[in-house]
Design an enzyme around this catalytic site. Structure first.
Site, PDB file in Angstrom:
ATOM      1  N   ARG A   1       0.809  -1.218   0.000  1.00 55.81           N
ATOM      2  CA  ARG A   1       0.000   0.000   0.000  1.00 55.81           C
ATOM      3  C   ARG A   1       0.845   1.271   0.000  1.00 55.81           C
ATOM      4  O   ARG A   1       0.315   2.361  -0.223  1.00 55.81           O
ATOM      5  CB  ARG A   1      -0.909  -0.003   1.231  1.00 55.81           C
ATOM      6  CG  ARG A   1      -1.925  -1.134   1.240  1.00 55.81           C
ATOM      7  CD  ARG A   1      -2.690  -1.157   2.554  1.00 55.81           C
ATOM      8  NE  ARG A   1      -3.697  -2.210   2.579  1.00 55.81           N
ATOM      9  CZ  ARG A   1      -4.420  -2.524   3.642  1.00 55.81           C
ATOM     10  NH1 ARG A   1      -4.246  -1.872   4.776  1.00 55.81           N
ATOM     11  NH2 ARG A   1      -5.309  -3.497   3.574  1.00 55.81           N
TER      12      ARG A   1
ATOM     13  N   PHE B   1      -5.563  -4.619  -2.225  1.00 53.62           N
ATOM     14  CA  PHE B   1      -5.979  -5.929  -2.711  1.00 53.62           C
ATOM     15  C   PHE B   1      -7.348  -5.783  -3.368  1.00 53.62           C
ATOM     16  O   PHE B   1      -8.389  -6.219  -2.850  1.00 53.62           O
ATOM     17  CB  PHE B   1      -6.033  -6.939  -1.565  1.00 53.62           C
ATOM     18  CG  PHE B   1      -4.678  -7.284  -0.998  1.00 53.62           C
ATOM     19  CD1 PHE B   1      -3.543  -7.229  -1.794  1.00 53.62           C
ATOM     20  CD2 PHE B   1      -4.540  -7.667   0.322  1.00 53.62           C
ATOM     21  CE1 PHE B   1      -2.293  -7.546  -1.285  1.00 53.62           C
ATOM     22  CE2 PHE B   1      -3.299  -7.994   0.846  1.00 53.62           C
ATOM     23  CZ  PHE B   1      -2.168  -7.929   0.042  1.00 53.62           C
TER      24      PHE B   1
ATOM     25  N   LYS C   1       2.864 -20.467   6.765  1.00 55.55           N
ATOM     26  CA  LYS C   1       2.027 -20.965   7.853  1.00 55.55           C
ATOM     27  C   LYS C   1       1.454 -19.780   8.639  1.00 55.55           C
ATOM     28  O   LYS C   1       2.021 -18.685   8.575  1.00 55.55           O
ATOM     29  CB  LYS C   1       2.832 -21.890   8.763  1.00 55.55           C
ATOM     30  CG  LYS C   1       3.829 -21.172   9.699  1.00 55.55           C
ATOM     31  CD  LYS C   1       4.438 -22.150  10.663  1.00 55.55           C
ATOM     32  CE  LYS C   1       5.362 -21.452  11.633  1.00 55.55           C
ATOM     33  NZ  LYS C   1       4.686 -20.637  12.642  1.00 55.55           N
TER      34      LYS C   1
ATOM     35  N   LYS D   1      16.029 -26.647   6.545  1.00 54.96           N
ATOM     36  CA  LYS D   1      17.271 -26.671   7.294  1.00 54.96           C
ATOM     37  C   LYS D   1      18.098 -27.894   6.915  1.00 54.96           C
ATOM     38  O   LYS D   1      17.595 -29.001   6.777  1.00 54.96           O
ATOM     39  CB  LYS D   1      16.989 -26.657   8.802  1.00 54.96           C
ATOM     40  CG  LYS D   1      16.384 -25.336   9.286  1.00 54.96           C
ATOM     41  CD  LYS D   1      16.181 -25.330  10.769  1.00 54.96           C
ATOM     42  CE  LYS D   1      15.570 -24.009  11.225  1.00 54.96           C
ATOM     43  NZ  LYS D   1      16.439 -22.860  10.990  1.00 54.96           N
TER      44      LYS D   1
ATOM     45  N   HIS E   1       5.822 -27.654  12.328  1.00 55.24           N
ATOM     46  CA  HIS E   1       7.228 -28.024  12.440  1.00 55.24           C
ATOM     47  C   HIS E   1       7.430 -29.386  13.106  1.00 55.24           C
ATOM     48  O   HIS E   1       8.102 -30.269  12.562  1.00 55.24           O
ATOM     49  CB  HIS E   1       7.989 -26.980  13.253  1.00 55.24           C
ATOM     50  CG  HIS E   1       7.955 -25.600  12.677  1.00 55.24           C
ATOM     51  ND1 HIS E   1       7.851 -25.361  11.333  1.00 55.24           N
ATOM     52  CD2 HIS E   1       8.023 -24.379  13.275  1.00 55.24           C
ATOM     53  CE1 HIS E   1       7.844 -24.050  11.124  1.00 55.24           C
ATOM     54  NE2 HIS E   1       7.951 -23.444  12.288  1.00 55.24           N
TER      55      HIS E   1
END
Length: 511
Positions: A65, A109, A172, A206, A264
């Site tokens: 924005r 949006f 997530k 990782k 996780h």
């Protein structure tokens, strides 16, 4: 004894030893003013370019924005982020290459904003040679996903035409419970096939998580004892030494279980417990993970094998810190947990009878993520009571962060004339064994998005199976109508979590 050196038939010696380089493409980043974009995403883009893994014509388009020009965004937003957080040295020629492809679209949006975005994408397709290949990174609140995906579809930016690709990256949480996760998947699937949806779980990027697969399946040493004949418990821990920081708006109402365990830790459980895949191709890996998650069930006694807590004011790390309810913008009647511990069991032949304990918490004594397999004691111990008071458990510990590596704990004789046994550790540390630095998790995952390589990204089946495991526990906690148990900041959680393991004859590891 002679040995035969065998080559890996799955590796193409002319190709697989070389790094994969992304083809012509543009990355559109929503949420460019957030911490994730500045601390992780923008530095990762620069690092990929610095390693020579992005094409010269790569384009990065920020959407927001703010009333910024392309130059404002490049020089006043991305450049400071790169200099502050990039892992590779700053080189002006690399920065200029990246800067030439930076654009910014100012808009809401809505239809007007996305019409301008479509125009800019057409411009970079022509000027930068991105060829209509576009990835959209949604670093925005989940409530905005349906709006953004609907606008991408209605403006033709989700189309997969004429060999061109369009991919969407979702951060997530993947829903708030099973029902909302299913609704989110329905929204996403209206615009994108499953192969074009990348759900980011940065823990799966990782290096040490991926090394779990190498440890298990590249070594004959471990797999024969990786089962309930030898393992008597598994503990998966993610501890953070910080509080919620400035994330009150996100964290309150979410809590440790939804924030960490649902994604996780259950993904780490799946990788730890799954059967050997026929290959490391995405479909095979997902199939084995899904089998494990489908066999995983919450505890029968939720009152005995779950625990939740909330940190209170105390001295931690040498300073006085406030409690969760003292954090800015946290309501006084909040029942959100900052610590969660659960036991789950896996109903299959390999793991029947082995409890898996998962815990996650904030304001712990130290930051650590690890997977620890505890092994049963030997059936016969030919030692006198004077030799050792009690032999501890053999353990194999995979340290995910921050000191990446593997520790094997076993009993050894103390030097001297008497037979005295003491526990010792054998350590492997990545930093001491490999000269090259590991890529940052987001660097690896973002490159995989641009390459269209999906093995490290959970599909919606895994997400929904994880919610099926966690939903009964969350519903039980909500039904109690009481706040979580208190634990002092700088400690390892509430007493109820220790009692949970003590009932089974175990105790939490102290990493």
């Amino acid at each position: 004894m002679s040995q035969t050196t065998r080559t890996n038939p799955l590796r193409d010696p002319l190709d697989r030893r070389l790094p994969h380089i992304a083809g012509p493409c543009a990355l559109v980043m929503f949420g460019v003013t957030g911490d994730l974009a500045s601390k992780k995403l923008m530095p990762a883009i620069y690092d990929l370019a610095n390693r020579g893994l992005l094409p010269p014509g790569f384009a990065l388009i920020g959407f927001g924005r703010r009333d910024w020009t392309d130059d404002n965004f490049a020089d006043n937003v991305m450049l400071p982020a790169v200099k502050a957080s990039a892992r590779t040295p700053f080189r002006d020629e690399v920065w200029q290459q990246v800067r030439d492809g930076i654009r910014f679209v100012s808009g809401e949006f809505d239809t007007d904003g996305f019409a301008r975005l479509a125009d800019v994408l057409r411009e970079v397709d022509e000027s930068r040679g991105t060829g209509g290949n576009h990835a959209f990174y949604l670093s925005i609140p989940p409530g905005l996903f349906p709006t953004v995906i609907g606008l991408l579809r209605s403006h033709g930016m989700a189309a997969q035409d004429h060999g061109q690709w369009s991919r969407v990256v979702i951060e997530k949480p993947f829903g708030h419970d099973l029902k909302s996760a299913q609704e989110l998947n329905e929204v996403v699937s209206t615009a994108y096939p499953s192969s074009s949806v990348f759900r980011i779980d940065h823990y799966l990027g990782k290096e040490t998580v991926q090394n779990l697969l190498a440890l298990r399946f590249a070594n004959q040493l471990f797999e024969p004892v990786w089962n309930n004949n030898y393992v008597d418990q598994v503990q998966i821990t993610m501890a953070e030494d910080i509080g919620i920081g400035g994330r009150a708006g996100y964290y309150d109402g979410i809590g440790a279980a939804r924030d960490v365990i649902q994604n996780h830790l259950l993904q780490l459980l799946a990788l730890t417990a799954m059967e050997e895949p026929t290959s490391f191709e995405a479909r095979q890996l997902r199939a084995e993970k899904a089998k494990v998650l489908a066999a995983t069930r919450p505890p029968e006694r939720l009152d005995l094998h779950t625990a939740r807590g909330r940190y209170t004011a105390a001295w931690a790390g040498g300073e006085k810190v406030g409690g969760y309810l003292d954090e800015p913008r946290i309501p006084a009647d909040s029942t959100t947990e900052t610590y969660a511990a659960i036991r789950v069991d896996i109903d299959n032949r390999r793991w029947a009878g082995v409890p898996f304990y998962l815990r996650a918490g904030k304001r712990m004594p130290r930051r650590v993520t690890e997977i620890a397999l505890g092994f049963k004691q030997a059936p016969h111990l030919p030692f006198a009571e004077t030799d050792t008071a009690e032999l501890g458990y053999n353990a194999l510990v995979l340290r995910i962060q921050p000191d990446e590596g593997v520790t094997l704990r076993f009993g050894a004789k103390v030097p001297g004339t008497q037979m005295e046994i003491r526990e010792v550790n054998m350590d492997f540390a990545y930093g001491g064994s490999f000269t090259e630095s590991s890529p940052e998790a987001y660097e690896r995952l973002m490159l995989d998005v641009l390459l269209g390589d999906p093995p490290l990204f959970p599909q919606h089946e895994e997400v929904e199976l994880s919610w099926k495991i966690l939903d009964p526990i969350l519903n039980y906690w909500e039904s109690l109508g009481t706040p979580p148990d208190d634990y002092e900041a700088g400690t390892w959680g509430p007493a109820s979590a220790d009692e949970m393991l003590a009932r089974d004859g175990f105790a939490w590891r102290r990493p």
